[in-house]
Design a protein around this motif. Structure first.
Motif, short mmCIF file in Angstrom:
data_model
loop_
_atom_site.label_atom_id
_atom_site.label_comp_id
_atom_site.label_asym_id
_atom_site.label_seq_id
_atom_site.Cartn_x
_atom_site.Cartn_y
_atom_site.Cartn_z
N UNK A 258 0.84 -1.21 0.00
CA UNK A 258 0.00 0.00 0.00
C UNK A 258 0.87 1.26 0.00
N UNK A 259 1.93 1.24 0.81
CA UNK A 259 2.84 2.40 0.88
C UNK A 259 3.56 2.61 -0.46
N UNK A 260 3.98 1.52 -1.07
CA UNK A 260 4.67 1.62 -2.37
C UNK A 260 3.73 2.18 -3.44
N UNK A 261 2.46 1.77 -3.37
CA UNK A 261 1.48 2.27 -4.36
C UNK A 261 1.25 3.78 -4.13
N UNK A 262 1.17 4.20 -2.88
CA UNK A 262 1.04 5.63 -2.56
C UNK A 262 2.25 6.40 -3.08
N UNK A 263 3.43 5.84 -2.85
CA UNK A 263 4.66 6.48 -3.29
C UNK A 263 4.81 6.49 -4.81
N UNK A 264 4.24 5.49 -5.46
CA UNK A 264 4.26 5.45 -6.93
C UNK A 264 3.54 6.67 -7.48
N UNK A 265 2.41 7.01 -6.86
CA UNK A 265 1.64 8.18 -7.28
C UNK A 265 2.43 9.46 -6.99
#
Ligand SMILES: *Cc1c(COP(=O)(O)O)cnc(C)c1O
Length: 344
Positions: A258-265
């Motif tokens: 979830x954190x990686x997906x947030x950071x991807x954005x």
């Protein structure tokens, strides 16, 4: 699909090596069957050749049966085994669509197996018809990577299903990045296609790249062929127990994903505002493909600042592109700050 016809005759006829632990797999008091050192350490015994405990836990998490799982030394192992099981050296071929993960080509080439290739469309989507048009009687496997490395996009379900329905060999869908994607991928429909093979890995979302553990999901007939030709003890005891431990804590993995997906954005937005960036491609993976003004120059300037990204600028359809893995928030900030410096 006719698996008997698909396999190399040598593999079909092969009598596999049977290990001591294949012959007797129950619980005993005295083990004098495998020439092990009897003095106990954590590792004096050979591991379970079929990794049954680990597979039952994976079966639970992935909602498939153990008999539909093969575990390899990374997902690179099943890629290699599938090529060796199905493709006769000097005669057979595989098909793929560029740009994609390099190991399909490497495994085929090592085995003197030809590659039938097409390009993805310019928006990086798969053109199933174009792939099928390249295939002939010699083509035994089609490799599709979804989300694709290095472009980051998921491939359309209908295109992959077109391959599954119209190709008489195996369609291997490499889902190394599926945990970062917005769809469940092909595992839920595994039983619908006898020629479907799905690859996943512990190297990306699970954070265990150093452990070397890959998953392959397919019909039990395909799985038993892979079991027949693998090295007898391909997954070490250490790997089996450390993976089981990691699988106890799925919450940790889910949080990190979830954190990686947030950071991807965040990273996508930050990169987009940089003057030297001409395009940031949308990603369903844990990396982004970025078109920049002078890719090699920027790559080298980042190296000089001790930040390593992947230069993909010489890859077909990726001219001028860098592939950047999503890091921690601090790493991503540092990257953007450094890019601001070196792009001026
Ligand atoms: C990283 C990656 C893998 C993982 O390989 P392992 O051998 O499991 O570490 C597989 N396929 C693709 C497309 C990848 O990018």
């Amino acid at each position: 699909m006719n698996l008997t016809q698909l396999l190399r005759p040598t593999i079909l006829a092969l009598k596999p090596y049977t290990s001591a632990r294949d012959e007797f797999s129950g619980v005993a008091d005295v083990y004098l069957d495998a020439n092990e050192n009897p003095y106990p350490t954590a590792f004096n015994r050979y591991p379970d050749p079929l990794q049954q405990k680990l597979k039952s836990r994976i079966a639970e998490i992935k909602n498939v049966k153990s008999e539909n799982i093969f575990l390899g030394n990374g997902s690179d192992e099943p890629i290699d085994l599938l090529v060796r099981a199905c493709c006769e050296p000097g005669r057979d071929s595989i098909a793929l669509a560029d740009p994609t993960y390099g190991m399909y080509e490497v495994c085929a080439t090592i085995n003197n197996v030809t590659i039938k290739r097409v390009n993805l469309r310019t928006d990086f989507t798969l053109d199933a018809e174009a792939v099928l048009n390249q295939c002939d009687e010699s083509t035994k496997l089609i490799f599709v990577c979804s989300p694709n490395n290095p472009t980051g996009n998921l491939q359309p379900l209908q295109e992959i299903e077109k391959l599954l329905s119209n190709f008489s060999g195996l369609v291997i869908v490499d889902e190394a990045y599926i945990d970062f994607a917005s769809t469940p991928g092909f595992l839920p429909i595994l039983s619908r296609y006898s020629n479907l093979v799905v690859l996943q890995t512990f190297s990306k979302a699970w954070g265990l790249a150093g452990l070397r553990l890959g998953m392959c999901f397919a019909s039990k007939e395909i799985i038993s062929i892979l079991n027949k030709i693998k090295y007898p003890y391909n997954i070490s005891s250490a790997t089996q127990s450390l993976a089981l431990e990691a699988l106890q804590n799925t919450t940790k993995k889910d949080k990190e994903v979830a954190e990686i997906i947030t950071q991807r954005l965040w990273l996508t937005n930050a990169l987009t505002t940089l003057p030297g960036v001409s395009k940031v491609y949308p990603s369903d993976a844990n990396f982004v493909l970025v078109a920049v003004n002078n890719a090699r120059d920027i790559y080298e300037k980042l190296v000089a600042k001790k930040i390593i990204v992947r230069d993909r600028s010489s890859v077909v359809l990726c001219q001028g592109c860098l592939r950047i893995t999503v890091g921690t928030p601090e790493e991503n900030k540092k990257l953007i700050q450094t890019l601001l410096l070196v792009m001026n």
